[in-house]
Design an enzyme around this catalytic site. Structure first.
Site, PDB file in Angstrom:
ATOM      1  CB  SER A 144      -1.232  -3.280  -0.581  1.00  0.00           C
ATOM      2  OG  SER A 144      -1.734  -2.650   0.583  1.00  0.00           O
ATOM      3  CE1 TYR A 157      -6.492  -3.336  -2.767  1.00  0.00           C
ATOM      4  CE2 TYR A 157      -5.716  -3.209  -0.495  1.00  0.00           C
ATOM      5  CZ  TYR A 157      -5.595  -2.853  -1.832  1.00  0.00           C
ATOM      6  OH  TYR A 157      -4.554  -2.035  -2.231  1.00  0.00           O
TER       7      TYR A 157
END
Length: 264
Positions: A144, A157
């Site tokens: 990501s 995260y």
């Protein structure tokens, strides 16, 4: 030049929805047989039926929770036994929960690392010896942009995705000259059900809606990279450029983008 996927075997985790589901479609269009994994038995069964009705390929579903390392070991022992050759592994499964760190639950932190990092590493470890024995293979890890540019409420995260990037970079160097490629894909916000868990109130989605990308686009870019020596793919381009700028001028970027990155 496109890599010939005809009759090749591709493993895709997190295959029941979102980017994973679209990647199954993309590789099936190109003639690949797929081993698909996710937690939802029903969704996997429906996807298998849909794909095999449309394309002359085989789809084999396995219900698996990547946070269960014992389950990962058992499942991939079975896969290694029944499939003599695995050409591509796409580690797509993962999830996030957006919370300010002082409000984050320890069990959520643990679960994110178990699924996003340890589960991904465990199944890669199970498949890698086969690829090395073959002398060819491609491991694609979906990380990501958050792994490069952390933002408020995504500290945990982002940490898991930074771990995916670090693991991928080290593994790539270990495998140099051995025929096995390693690519990371770093999407920005994608229009999937990821945010139903990560952002249940919908505030973040509303604030970044104009920059969100379609899962079909991400899936197509991933599949187009199969067989190519691509170190990393950042989607969309401008977010990748922003992440690179942040690595060089972190203080400047935090000040300049502070208002935007606080939109969670």
């Amino acid at each position: 030049m496109k890599y010939n996927l005809k009759n090749r075997t591709v493993i895709i985790t997190g295959a029941s929805s979102g980017i994973g589901r679209h990647m199954v479609r993309e590789v099936s269009k190109r003639g690949a047989n797929t081993i698909i994994l996710a937690r939802s038995t029903d969704k996997l069964a429906r996807l298998k039926s849909e794909i095999e009705m449309q394309y002359d390929v085989n789809v084999e579903p396995f219900t698996l929770d990547l946070g269960d390392l014992h389950g990962v070991k058992e499942t991939f022992e079975q896969i290694n036994l029944n499939w003599p050759t695995i050409h591509v592994l796409i580690n797509n499964a993962g999830f996030g929960i957006f919370d300010y760190f002082e409000q984050a639950k320890l069990e959520d932190m643990k679960r994110m690392f178990e699924v996003n990092v340890l589960g991904m590493m465990a199944l890669t470890r199970m498949i890698l010896p086969k690829m090395l024995q073959q002398g060819e293979g491609h491991i694609i890890n979906i990380a990501s942009i958050a792994g490069k540019l952390a933002t408020p409420k995504s500290s945990v995260y982002s940490s898991t995705k930074s771990a995916v990037l670090g693991f991928s970079n080290g593994l790539r160097m270990e495998l140099a000259g051995k025929g096995v490629k390693v690519t990371t894909v770093n999407p920005g916000p994608v229009k999937t059900n990821f945010f139903q868990m990560a952002d249940p109130e919908g505030n973040y989605q509303a604030n970044v809606a104009r920059w969100m990308i379609e899962p079909e686009y991400v899936a197509r870019k991933v599949v187009e990279a199969i067989g190519k020596n691509r170190r990393e793919i950042n989607l969309p381009f401008f977010m990748g450029a922003g992440a690179r700028l942040y690595q060089v001028f972190p203080t400047l970027v935090e000040k300049a983008l502070g208002r935007w990155i606080n939109k969670k």
